[in-house]
Every structure is written in C-alpha cells, then in structure tokens.
Design an enzyme around this catalytic site. Structure first.
Site, short mmCIF file in Angstrom:
data_model
loop_
_atom_site.label_atom_id
_atom_site.label_comp_id
_atom_site.label_asym_id
_atom_site.label_seq_id
_atom_site.Cartn_x
_atom_site.Cartn_y
_atom_site.Cartn_z
N ASP A 67 0.82 -1.21 0.00
CA ASP A 67 0.00 0.00 0.00
C ASP A 67 0.85 1.26 0.00
O ASP A 67 0.51 2.25 -0.65
CB ASP A 67 -0.93 0.01 1.22
CG ASP A 67 -2.12 -0.92 1.07
OD1 ASP A 67 -2.16 -1.68 0.08
OD2 ASP A 67 -3.01 -0.89 1.93
N THR A 184 -9.61 2.08 6.56
CA THR A 184 -8.92 0.91 7.12
C THR A 184 -7.43 1.19 7.33
O THR A 184 -6.65 0.26 7.55
CB THR A 184 -9.09 -0.31 6.19
OG1 THR A 184 -8.80 0.08 4.84
CG2 THR A 184 -10.50 -0.86 6.26
N TYR A 186 -4.85 4.67 8.87
CA TYR A 186 -4.55 5.35 10.13
C TYR A 186 -5.82 5.61 10.95
O TYR A 186 -5.84 5.46 12.18
CB TYR A 186 -3.83 6.66 9.80
CG TYR A 186 -3.23 7.39 10.98
CD1 TYR A 186 -3.09 6.80 12.22
CD2 TYR A 186 -2.77 8.70 10.81
CE1 TYR A 186 -2.52 7.49 13.29
CE2 TYR A 186 -2.20 9.39 11.87
CZ TYR A 186 -2.08 8.78 13.11
OH TYR A 186 -1.52 9.47 14.14
N SER A 189 -6.77 2.64 13.10
CA SER A 189 -5.92 2.45 14.26
C SER A 189 -6.20 3.48 15.35
O SER A 189 -5.90 3.25 16.53
CB SER A 189 -4.44 2.51 13.86
OG SER A 189 -4.06 3.81 13.46
#
Length: 282
Positions: A67, A184, A186, A189
C-alpha cells in the site's frame, strides 16, 4: 468499471516498484516485458524516483509493492485518471489486491478487457495563510493534522466547520480526515469506523481526544474548513503520510472531494468482504 473502458488507446505504461525490493523489481520488469510484447511502451521506475516526464502520455499504472508504494506512486501521478493495477508485495494492506503469483493473469485480463476497476474518491486539500493559498495537497487515504513527535508535546486546538456551519472545537493529539478507502488505514488504528471503500464520505477521527464525547464522525463530502487555533507546539499536516507541512497559528485548511477519481484494480478472486475478513482475522 472494466478494463475494456480503458485499454483501447494505452500507448505508455508506468510500472513502479519499492526501491530496494529485488523481487518487486523482477516482477516489474516481467510485467514490462508482457506489455511491450503487446505494443505498449513500459517504463520501470522506483516509486520515489518517478518524475513528471515519466507520467506524460501514460494510460496505465502498475504498482509492484504494498500500500505504501501505491500511495507514493499515486502522489506522483495524480490527478491522471488512469487505471492502476496493484501487485501485492506488502503485508497488512487493502489497496493492492492482486497477489504476485497472478501478475501474468492480471495483465492478460487487462488486455482482454475483463479486469475490474473500482473508482475511489480522493481529498483535495488547500492550506491558506493570511488569506493566501500557500500549498495544495491530494490524498487517497487521509489528511492528518497532528503535533510534533515529542513525548513533551501538548494537545492541539482546532475549530472545524462543515459548509461554513460550526461543527466543533477539537482538543486532541490530532485529527484525521479520511476517505472511505482510508478508513482501514490510520483512521482505523485511531478508533475510526470501517466504511465501504466505493462510498463517497468524509470520516473525521480525532486522535486521543481530550473530551471522550468527541467521537469519530461520518459525513457527506462537503467543504470542510479547519482553523488552526493558537498552539503551544509545532503541528503539521500530511497527506497519506507524506508532504508534511508545518502549520502556523491562524492558518486555514479547506478540504473538499477531489473532482478526479482513482481507479484501482479489484481482486481477481475475492470480494471486499472476504479481503476484510482475511486481513483483520475475523
């Protein structure tokens, strides 16, 4: 959308890879050879080394990496609205969906028109200082406003408006403005929600907010205005983890939906929900 909508007039192809990754370079050269045999001119470059000249006339981008490599490559080629094929050499990621073992098949499916591409929205980010535009950024995943990296850093202070209506004053370690594609990354998280990637939405996720009632929000794409209030420490804005720019007190950030789309290749075998289950070990 399918490759048949893109593949008729492709003359030049840019193939990027992660610098220092020998297997990714081998795959990039292999893909280049396949495309050359089909009358296309391929250019193989490390993602960090792509120049404006490399993007001229390009009708297809192939990324051999994870990614991060894809995001670096997009930062170099955007806003070209060309299809992007991601061949996976990464670990936990959601953007690059084609395994390295299927690189020949994915090229063949692009050439025969059957490869599917999913349009993804991006963010258009403009920073103003004393009423004058000083920088423009673009991101596929997110824009992040955060403090300097220091254990002694203080929380930051931001005022956020949605279409000129006051939303909130945020006191937090930072604020993430994510796209559904970036939900999905940063944002996840930091406690943000997972949003289906082909939707159009902004996700506002505060990072460790001072007030626990400041929760993540999902809103329609809009003109998002963020005012930088007086700070005790330096803070920065970055786009997809790059382009870090120091912000001053009084700066204004305007974020909108970018008029251009990013067309990412879909998995050859799995739907998004299958990938989500596998990546998150559900």
């Amino acid at each position: 959308m399918f490759a048949s909508e893109f593949n008729k007039n492709v003359k030049r192809v840019l193939i990027s890879y992660k610098k220092g990754a020998e297997e990714a370079l081998k795959s990039a050269n292999y893909v280049c050879g396949l495309l050359n045999k089909n009358g296309m001119e391929g250019t193989v470059k490390p993602s960090m080394g792509i120049t404006a000249a490399d993007t001229r006339g390009v009708g297809l981008v192939v990324v051999c990496g994870g990614d991060g490599t894809l995001l670096i490559t997009l930062g170099k080629v955007f806003p070209l609205e060309v299809p992007v094929i991601g061949i996976d050499f990464g670990t936990l990621g959601f953007l690059v969906e084609v395994p390295e073992s299927k690189k020949k098949e994915v090229v063949e499916r692009f050439l025969d028109g059957s490869l599917e591409f999913v349009p993804r929205m991006a963010l258009d980010i403009e920073i103003f200082r004393k009423g004058r535009a000083i920088e423009k950024l673009v991101s596929l995943n997110e824009a992040t406003i955060a403090r300097e990296k220091s254990i002694h850093a203080r929380i930051i202070n931001l005022t956020v408006f949605v279409n000129n209506s006051w939303l909130n004053d945020f006191r937090a370690d930072g604020l993430i403005i994510a796209t559904p594609t970036g939900s999905t990354a940063y944002s996840l998280s930091a406690g943000g929600p997972i949003v289906q990637p082909d939707m159009d939405a902004f996700i506002l996720t505060p990072i460790c907010p001072h007030t626990l009632s400041n929760r993540p929000l999902i809103i329609n794409p809009c003109e998002l205005k963020i005012n930088i209030l007086p700070q005790e420490r330096d803070i920065f804005i970055s786009a997809d983890g790059r382009d870090g720019l120091k912000l001053n007190d009084g700066d204004e950030i305007i974020i909108k939906k970018h008029p251009s789309k990013v067309f990412l290749s879909a998995s050859l075998d799995y739907d998004y929900w299958n990938i989500l289950r596998n990546k998150l070990n559900w």
